[in-house]
Motif scaffolding. Structure first.
Motif, PDB file in Angstrom:
ATOM      1  N   PRO A   1       4.709  -5.067  -1.619  1.00 48.06           N
ATOM      2  CA  PRO A   1       4.006  -4.770  -2.776  1.00 48.06           C
ATOM      3  C   PRO A   1       3.721  -6.237  -3.502  1.00 48.06           C
ATOM      4  O   PRO A   1       4.527  -7.152  -3.431  1.00 48.06           O
ATOM      5  N   PHE A   2       2.791  -6.146  -4.340  1.00 48.37           N
ATOM      6  CA  PHE A   2       2.456  -7.202  -4.935  1.00 48.37           C
ATOM      7  C   PHE A   2       1.266  -7.137  -5.986  1.00 48.37           C
ATOM      8  O   PHE A   2       0.745  -5.889  -6.275  1.00 48.37           O
ATOM      9  N   MET A   3       1.143  -8.059  -6.996  1.00 47.42           N
ATOM     10  CA  MET A   3       0.058  -7.909  -8.031  1.00 47.42           C
ATOM     11  C   MET A   3      -0.702  -9.268  -7.652  1.00 47.42           C
ATOM     12  O   MET A   3      -0.322 -10.508  -7.851  1.00 47.42           O
TER      13      MET A   3
ATOM     14  N   GLY B   1       4.482   3.998  -5.030  1.00 49.83           N
ATOM     15  CA  GLY B   1       3.943   3.055  -3.801  1.00 49.83           C
ATOM     16  C   GLY B   1       3.544   1.841  -4.339  1.00 49.83           C
ATOM     17  O   GLY B   1       3.506   1.505  -5.586  1.00 49.83           O
ATOM     18  N   PRO B   2       2.856   0.993  -3.450  1.00 48.17           N
ATOM     19  CA  PRO B   2       2.157  -0.105  -3.787  1.00 48.17           C
ATOM     20  C   PRO B   2       1.132   0.127  -5.150  1.00 48.17           C
ATOM     21  O   PRO B   2       0.467   1.135  -5.119  1.00 48.17           O
ATOM     22  N   PHE B   3       0.902  -0.825  -6.123  1.00 50.30           N
ATOM     23  CA  PHE B   3       0.127  -0.515  -7.348  1.00 50.30           C
ATOM     24  C   PHE B   3      -0.444  -1.897  -7.846  1.00 50.30           C
ATOM     25  O   PHE B   3       0.314  -2.737  -7.537  1.00 50.30           O
ATOM     26  N   MET B   4      -1.298  -1.980  -8.608  1.00 58.40           N
ATOM     27  CA  MET B   4      -1.497  -2.922  -9.747  1.00 58.40           C
ATOM     28  C   MET B   4      -1.430  -2.384 -11.040  1.00 58.40           C
ATOM     29  O   MET B   4      -2.254  -1.179 -11.258  1.00 58.40           O
TER      30      MET B   4
ATOM     31  N   ALA C   1       7.301  -2.695  -6.061  1.00 61.30           N
ATOM     32  CA  ALA C   1       6.355  -2.355  -6.581  1.00 61.30           C
ATOM     33  C   ALA C   1       6.292  -2.815  -8.292  1.00 61.30           C
ATOM     34  O   ALA C   1       5.536  -3.548  -8.788  1.00 61.30           O
TER      35      ALA C   1
ATOM     36  N   VAL D   1      10.210   0.087  -1.741  1.00 62.06           N
ATOM     37  CA  VAL D   1       8.598   0.060  -1.874  1.00 62.06           C
ATOM     38  C   VAL D   1       8.718   0.337  -3.511  1.00 62.06           C
ATOM     39  O   VAL D   1       7.978  -0.468  -4.156  1.00 62.06           O
TER      40      VAL D   1
END
Lengths: 171, 171
Positions: free
Chosen positions: A77-79, B76-79, A42, A38
Motif C-alpha cells: 500500500p502507498f500514496m 485494501g490499498p487506497f488513496m 494502507a 494490508v
C-alpha cells in the motif's frame, strides 16, 4: 475521532517531531482493533502522506518481502504516483535497506549507487526496514521532491513506527 | 513510459470516457507482469485517484473480503484520507454492493439507508463489486465531495476495470 478521515488531519503548525509523534499515536489507535497488514499499512500510508503533506513528500508507502519470490520486495500500500512493482533485495535504496536491515537516509538520490527511479521528480529518500521476529518483513519508503528532505528526526520516528508496525501486524 | 510515475499523468483535456479508457489500458499494461493483488490494487488506486483528480474525488481504492472473517470487507490499498478498516457485508454502500453483487451508484450518500461515513466531506459514491470465479473478491470504491459525482459512464468503465482486475490478480 468523529470520522476515520480526521486521523489524516495534521495541524500545519506542528514541527516535524510533534507531527511524527502524533502520527505514531494515530497509527497505534487505528491498529488497536486490527492486525491485517494490508489494512494497517494502507491507513499508515495515508497518515504518512498527510503528515508530510507540506514538506514536498511525493510518495509514502511500503514494499514488503514477496513471499512467492523472497529475493524481491513487492509493492505494498502507498500514496502517490504509480510505482515500480518489484525491487530485487540489494538493489537501489529500498533493496539496500532490506539487505542491510539499516535505514537508508539519502539526501540526494542521484548520489546513491544503483538508485531505481520510479519517479523522475524524486530528489531525496528515506527507507526504513521493518523487522519482525528477527526477519525482514518489508520497508517504509518516503520520497521527496527536494534535496535533503529527511533528517535524523525522521529516521528516529520512522524507526519507532517500523517497530510499532511489526508489533501490530500479522504478515 | 520512462518512469512508472508517468502512468499517473492524465491529460486534463480528456473527457471522463477517454480518461477511463486510458486508465484501463494503463492498468492492463502494469498488470501484465504482475499478479500480486496488493501491488496491482495499490497501483490501480493511484491510477484511479489521479484519473479523477480534478473531479472532486477524495478517496479511491478497494475493500476486499476478509478471509479471516468472511462476513466482512476489510480495507485494501487506497488513496485518500484514513478510512474505516472493516465493513459488514450488507451494510452501507460498500456492503450493499458486496451483498447484491451490483454496482451502487449513489448521487447523494445522505439518501442511502445505513450509509457509513468514513469522511464527513463525502457527498456521492460509486461502488463496483469484483467477482472472480463466481465469488465475491472485493469492491472498487470511489467517493466524491460533490453531489452526483458519478454517472453511468463511470459505472460502465469501472465495471470493465473490475473484470480486468479479476482476470489479472491472484487473491
Amino acid at each position: 475521532m468523529e470520522h476515520h478521515a480526521d486521523y489524516a488531519e495534521f495541524d500545519s503548525s506542528l514541527n516535524r517531531k510533534d507531527a511524527l509523534e502524533s502520527l505514531i499515536m494515530s497509527y497505534t489507535a487505528l491498529a488497536e482493533s486490527q492486525s491485517n497488514w494490508v489494512a494497517n499499512l494502507a491507513n499508515c500510508s495515508s497518515l504518512l502522506y498527510h503528515c508530510y503533506n507540506n514538506a514536498g513528500v511525493n510518495w509514502a508507502g511500503f514494499y514488503v518481502v514477496d513471499v512467492e519470490n523472497p529475493d524481491f520486495l513487492i509493492l505494498g500500500p502507498f500514496m502517490g504516483k504509480v510505482a515500480c512493482q518489484s525491487i530485487k533485495i540489494g538493489n537501489g535504496v529500498c533493496g539496500t535497506a532490506a539487505s542491510t536491515l539499516k535505514t537508508q537516509l539519502v539526501p540526494n538520490v542521484e548520489d546513491f549507487p544503483g538508485h531505481i527511479a520510479c519517479d523522475g521528480m524524486t530528489k531525496s529518500e528515506i527507507v526504513v526496514p521493518i523487522v519482525q521476529n528477527n526477519k525482514l518483513i518489508g520497508v517504509i519508503d518516503l520520497d521527496c521532491t527536494e534535496l535533503n528532505g529527511f533528517t535524523e528526526v525522521d529516521q528516529k520516528y520512522l524507526e519507532e513506527l517500523a517497530v510499532k508496525i511489526a508489533e501490530t501486524c500479522k504478515f
